[in-house]
Design a protein around this motif. Sequence first.
Motif, PDB file in Angstrom:
ATOM      1  N   HIS A 170      12.512 -55.277 -11.650  1.00  0.00           N
ATOM      2  CA  HIS A 170      13.492 -56.243 -12.152  1.00  0.00           C
ATOM      3  C   HIS A 170      12.902 -57.634 -11.971  1.00  0.00           C
ATOM      4  O   HIS A 170      12.589 -58.031 -10.855  1.00  0.00           O
TER       5      HIS A 170
ATOM      6  N   ALA B 269      12.339 -61.713 -11.899  1.00  0.00           N
ATOM      7  CA  ALA B 269      13.042 -62.956 -11.627  1.00  0.00           C
ATOM      8  C   ALA B 269      13.312 -63.620 -12.971  1.00  0.00           C
ATOM      9  O   ALA B 269      12.532 -63.467 -13.907  1.00  0.00           O
ATOM     10  N   PRO B 270      14.426 -64.357 -13.100  1.00  0.00           N
ATOM     11  CA  PRO B 270      14.807 -64.836 -14.415  1.00  0.00           C
ATOM     12  C   PRO B 270      14.073 -66.076 -14.914  1.00  0.00           C
ATOM     13  O   PRO B 270      14.351 -66.514 -16.010  1.00  0.00           O
TER      14      PRO B 270
ATOM     15  N   ARG C 122      22.251 -56.902  -8.809  1.00  0.00           N
ATOM     16  CA  ARG C 122      21.330 -57.607  -7.903  1.00  0.00           C
ATOM     17  C   ARG C 122      21.281 -59.094  -8.191  1.00  0.00           C
ATOM     18  O   ARG C 122      21.009 -59.896  -7.308  1.00  0.00           O
ATOM     19  N   ARG C 123      21.534 -59.457  -9.450  1.00  0.00           N
ATOM     20  CA  ARG C 123      21.554 -60.891  -9.733  1.00  0.00           C
ATOM     21  C   ARG C 123      22.918 -61.501  -9.437  1.00  0.00           C
ATOM     22  O   ARG C 123      23.017 -62.660  -9.037  1.00  0.00           O
TER      23      ARG C 123
ATOM     24  N   PRO D 206      23.718 -60.617  -4.911  1.00  0.00           N
ATOM     25  CA  PRO D 206      22.484 -60.270  -4.189  1.00  0.00           C
ATOM     26  C   PRO D 206      22.798 -59.757  -2.786  1.00  0.00           C
ATOM     27  O   PRO D 206      23.618 -60.353  -2.081  1.00  0.00           O
TER      28      PRO D 206
END
Lengths: 224, 265
Positions: free
Chosen positions: A9, A11-12, B137-138, B141
């Motif tokens: 996943h 990081a944005p 998770r975003r 968290p």
Amino acid sequence: MGANHDDHHHAPDGRGRALRLGVGGPVGSGKTALVAALCRTLGPSLSLGVVTNDIYTTEDADFLRRAGVLDAERILAVETGCCPHTAIRDDIAANLDAVETLEHRFGPLDLVIVESGGDNLTATFSRGLADEQIFVLDVSGGDKVPRKGGPGVTTADLLVVNKTDLAPMVGADLGVMARDAAKVRGQRPVLFTSIRQDPTAATVADWVSERVMAWSHTHATPVS
Amino acid sequence: MNPALLLIADSRLPAGGHAHSGGVERAVASGAVHDVPSLSRFLRGRLHTAGALAAALTSAAALQASCTPISPAPDTTEAGTRDVTEAPPATEGGAEGGDDRESPWVRLDDEVDARTAAPAQREASRTQGRLLLRVARRVWPSSVLDELARTVPDPHHPIALGVAAHAAGATPEEAALAAAYHAISGPATAAVRLLGLDPVAVHALLAAFTPDLTAVAAQAHFAATSAYPAPHLAPRWEALPAYSAPALDLLAEQHAQAEIRLFVS
Ligand SMILES: Nc1nc2c(ncn2[C@@H]2O[C@H](COP(=O)(O)OP(=O)(O)OP(=O)(O)O)[C@@H](O)[C@H]2O)c(=O)[nH]1
Ligand SMILES: [Mg+2]
């Protein structure tokens, strides 16, 4: 269906990953033809991945695989549950999963192209999914379409008006389309194409490679 | 009730749920679901089989998560990017030694596998679980979500849902309620889109199911608490139910083979 078996996943903030380019626009305007052209033209110099959002089959993905413009495994199809615009705008999870699966399997990639399922003039990509987006119209929809505007026509980073070869047949005035588009888009670029006549879509490919260069300069992986 | 439950149960949670019909698309294609009454029967069957099972497993996951103390995710601001491939330190959630096979999340995930007969259902559950885990998770968290992602990157949906609910601050019983609701809300919306049903009639149907949702969640939670008698005792997996719905399994398998489809499952 990306069976990722690792925790990747991202990081944005986009650092260290490929530019994500959305290709949207109404049904049949030439999105898949454009994606094929971009793969043909950019494939030799860039590492690519493609995600398609078909409405009820995997037609677009199959077409691209058959066209042989890219390794078949680098093309993933996403199903959108009757709602192509939801999958690129409101709930981008499945598309992000597919994009990240490609990056994970074949990365580092330079460019991932996401073609949306053909939808209406209001369908645009979330900024959480696409860094840049192209909106593809065709002249046979009528030369009034740019005047009608809508978020795709107005805000896309590049507007492509395709099938100019058909303009005489449908009585579309390209001058009117150019003027109306400029009115709603300000400085944002518009390109007229006939992918039938130029299967490399050279002008669009130039614009895309310029965006890829700019992206890789600003989003390089930090040296560790 | 914890307000976070509203976010978790909302169909607008951007975790890919809109593309799953829970078997409704194939049931519509076969003609079994064709109007509001036939949809009602489908949803009732789904709620009391797949839904009740998912609710118990979700509650179990939330209970197991509550054995692991929540700590905020590591500070990411300094590094600029967070290397999520780097494993966080293992938590002491009952795992002996560092072997992932011994991880309680792997064990619970195996229990879900054992209760999900159709390969197509497993695949759909894992796809939805992976996407939900990524979103959770975003949004919430927490180290327990990170630990789950590390040990089971593609968890079954009930596990992701239970742990996400826990991370959001909901109780295991609330998590079970969210799972029961999820079992019918997605298919109901899919039927509205596929059949052009009156959306208000379908929402009235969902409203009529609310006592069933309460009952299913309570039973599910009871089963889950029996499976986790106390934090220091080994789980009693056999206390978790194993309802099956062969018709749903068949629909799922047929759907996976279908050439033309709008929904993933
Ligand atoms: N005449 C002409 N036809 C074109 C041109 N570009 C594409 N087409 C044709 O238009 C049709 C639709 O093209 P696609 O690329 O499949 O369109 P699309 O936007 O991907 O369609 P959907 O994904 O179904 O929304 C195909 O038959 C193409 O061959 C063009 O420049 N001129
Ligand atoms: Mg297409």
